[in-house]
Design a protein around this motif. Structure first.
Motif, short mmCIF file in Angstrom:
data_model
loop_
_atom_site.label_atom_id
_atom_site.label_comp_id
_atom_site.label_asym_id
_atom_site.label_seq_id
_atom_site.Cartn_x
_atom_site.Cartn_y
_atom_site.Cartn_z
N ASP A 60 8.06 10.46 -15.91
CA ASP A 60 6.97 11.15 -15.20
C ASP A 60 5.94 10.15 -14.69
N ASN A 61 5.62 9.15 -15.50
CA ASN A 61 4.65 8.13 -15.09
C ASN A 61 5.19 7.29 -13.94
N MET A 62 6.47 7.00 -13.97
CA MET A 62 7.08 6.25 -12.87
C MET A 62 7.08 7.07 -11.58
N ALA A 63 7.30 8.38 -11.72
CA ALA A 63 7.24 9.26 -10.55
C ALA A 63 5.82 9.31 -9.99
N ASP A 64 4.83 9.33 -10.87
CA ASP A 64 3.43 9.31 -10.44
C ASP A 64 3.12 8.01 -9.70
N LEU A 65 3.60 6.90 -10.25
CA LEU A 65 3.37 5.60 -9.62
C LEU A 65 3.98 5.56 -8.23
N TYR A 66 5.18 6.07 -8.11
CA TYR A 66 5.88 6.12 -6.82
C TYR A 66 5.07 6.92 -5.79
N SER A 67 4.60 8.10 -6.21
CA SER A 67 3.87 8.97 -5.28
C SER A 67 2.53 8.37 -4.89
N ILE A 68 1.87 7.67 -5.81
CA ILE A 68 0.58 7.04 -5.50
C ILE A 68 0.76 5.98 -4.42
N VAL A 69 1.81 5.18 -4.53
CA VAL A 69 2.07 4.13 -3.54
C VAL A 69 2.33 4.74 -2.16
N VAL A 70 3.11 5.82 -2.13
CA VAL A 70 3.43 6.47 -0.86
C VAL A 70 2.17 7.07 -0.22
N VAL A 71 1.36 7.75 -1.02
CA VAL A 71 0.14 8.36 -0.49
C VAL A 71 -0.82 7.29 0.01
N LEU A 72 -0.94 6.20 -0.73
CA LEU A 72 -1.83 5.11 -0.32
C LEU A 72 -1.37 4.48 0.99
N GLU A 73 -0.07 4.38 1.17
CA GLU A 73 0.47 3.85 2.44
C GLU A 73 0.04 4.74 3.61
N HIS A 74 0.17 6.05 3.44
CA HIS A 74 -0.24 6.99 4.49
C HIS A 74 -1.75 6.90 4.75
N LEU A 75 -2.53 6.73 3.69
CA LEU A 75 -3.98 6.62 3.84
C LEU A 75 -4.34 5.37 4.62
N GLU A 76 -3.71 4.25 4.29
CA GLU A 76 -3.99 3.00 4.99
C GLU A 76 -3.66 3.11 6.47
N MET A 77 -2.51 3.70 6.78
CA MET A 77 -2.11 3.83 8.18
C MET A 77 -3.03 4.80 8.93
N ALA A 78 -3.49 5.83 8.25
CA ALA A 78 -4.42 6.77 8.88
C ALA A 78 -5.73 6.08 9.21
N TYR A 79 -6.19 5.21 8.32
CA TYR A 79 -7.43 4.48 8.57
C TYR A 79 -7.25 3.48 9.71
N ILE A 80 -6.12 2.79 9.71
CA ILE A 80 -5.85 1.82 10.77
C ILE A 80 -5.82 2.50 12.14
N ARG A 81 -5.29 3.70 12.19
CA ARG A 81 -5.16 4.43 13.46
C ARG A 81 -6.37 5.30 13.77
N SER A 82 -7.44 5.14 12.99
CA SER A 82 -8.69 5.88 13.19
C SER A 82 -8.50 7.39 13.08
N ALA A 83 -7.52 7.78 12.29
CA ALA A 83 -7.30 9.22 12.07
C ALA A 83 -8.30 9.78 11.07
N ILE A 84 -8.93 8.90 10.26
CA ILE A 84 -9.98 9.29 9.34
C ILE A 84 -11.13 8.30 9.46
N THR A 85 -12.31 8.72 9.06
CA THR A 85 -13.48 7.85 9.14
C THR A 85 -13.57 6.98 7.90
N HIS A 86 -14.43 5.96 7.97
CA HIS A 86 -14.58 5.07 6.82
C HIS A 86 -15.20 5.80 5.64
N THR A 87 -16.02 6.81 5.90
CA THR A 87 -16.63 7.57 4.80
C THR A 87 -15.60 8.45 4.09
N GLU A 88 -14.56 8.86 4.80
CA GLU A 88 -13.47 9.62 4.17
C GLU A 88 -12.49 8.69 3.47
N TYR A 89 -12.25 7.54 4.10
CA TYR A 89 -11.26 6.60 3.60
C TYR A 89 -11.67 5.93 2.29
#
Length: 253
Positions: A60-89
């Protein structure tokens, strides 16, 4: 030996009295392939990956770790593409980094290295890997560009004073033998954020790069670990040198 005699010989080896019986067994009385019964497989049966509660918690912890990395990747790309503001990011990124540290600490030696974990499970998340390696959001590492310096210089003076304060705080912490990762990392994160807030500071200011190097070094250690005597001495030297360079830049303005 004639063909019919050969047939009779093979039939006798296989225990058949009929000379016309074809040979399908292994030579010299070996087990026949046709006599082997393949194990039955129930495709609806659930395959258990764990055998006890400890192994289940680990999975379960390994699954959590996997999902955190995936979500963080999407967050980083959203910030790079200005899909979210710095206050949200910024708060979302801080939370994911903290969650990653917690999950990885629970796994201990099972996942000693993020790169190996990503390679083993085919995780292609370079932006997340970089952010986890540094340990602070991009808005802290590079500045958030939230507001420009005011013409009257009040904002610049405020950020300069904060940067001086952060430098002194880090140096005092080292002199007081505060060498644990979870003590120094937040102080360095505050320092680099203050440096980035001083907009007029040259982009190639060496002190900023050196603080980033120490952030990465500390982030690759466990929270409970402490700097050795050599590393502590080197960090003290780097911070004092950088502080002197920062004061020299101020005097030149």
């Amino acid at each position: 030996m004639s063909f019919s005699s050969t047939q009779q010989y093979l039939a006798s080896v296989n225990g058949s009295s009929s000379p016309g019986t074809s040979y399908s067994g292994a030579p010299f009385g070996g087990a026949s392939n046709s006599s082997r019964t393949a194990p039955s497989i129930n495709l609806d049966e659930e395959i258990k990956l764990t055998t006890n509660n400890r192994e289940r918690a680990q999975m379960d912890n390994m699954a959590d770790l996997y999902s955190i990395v995936v979500v963080l990747e999407h967050l980083e790309m959203a910030y790079i593409r200005s899909a979210i503001t710095h206050t949200e990011y910024t708060p979302a990124c801080r939370q994911l980094i903290a969650q990653f540290r917690t999950a990885s600490s629970l796994l201990g030696d099972v996942v000693p290295d993020l790169e190996k974990f990503m390679k083993e499970y085919s995780l292609d998340c370079p932006a997340a890997a970089k952010r986890i390696k540094i340990g602070v959001p991009a808005t802290v590492e590079f500045g958030d560009n939230g507001a420009p310096d005011e013409v009257n210089g009040h904002r610049t003076a405020k950020y300069v004073a904060e940067t001086v304060e952060k430098y002194i705080t880090v140096m005092d912490a080292l002199k007081l033998e505060m060498t644990a990762v979870d003590e120094l990392h937040p102080l360095l994160a505050d320092l680099i954020q203050s440096l980035n807030n001083v907009r007029s500071l040259p982009a190639d200011f060496e002190g900023r790069a050196k603080v980033r190097e120490w952030l990465i070094k500390l982030n690759n250690m466990r929270a409970s670990e402490k700097l050795g005597a050599d590393d502590k001495r080197q960090m003290e030297f780097d911070m004092e040198s950088n502080y002197t360079s920062f004061r020299g830049w101020l005097d030149s303005q």
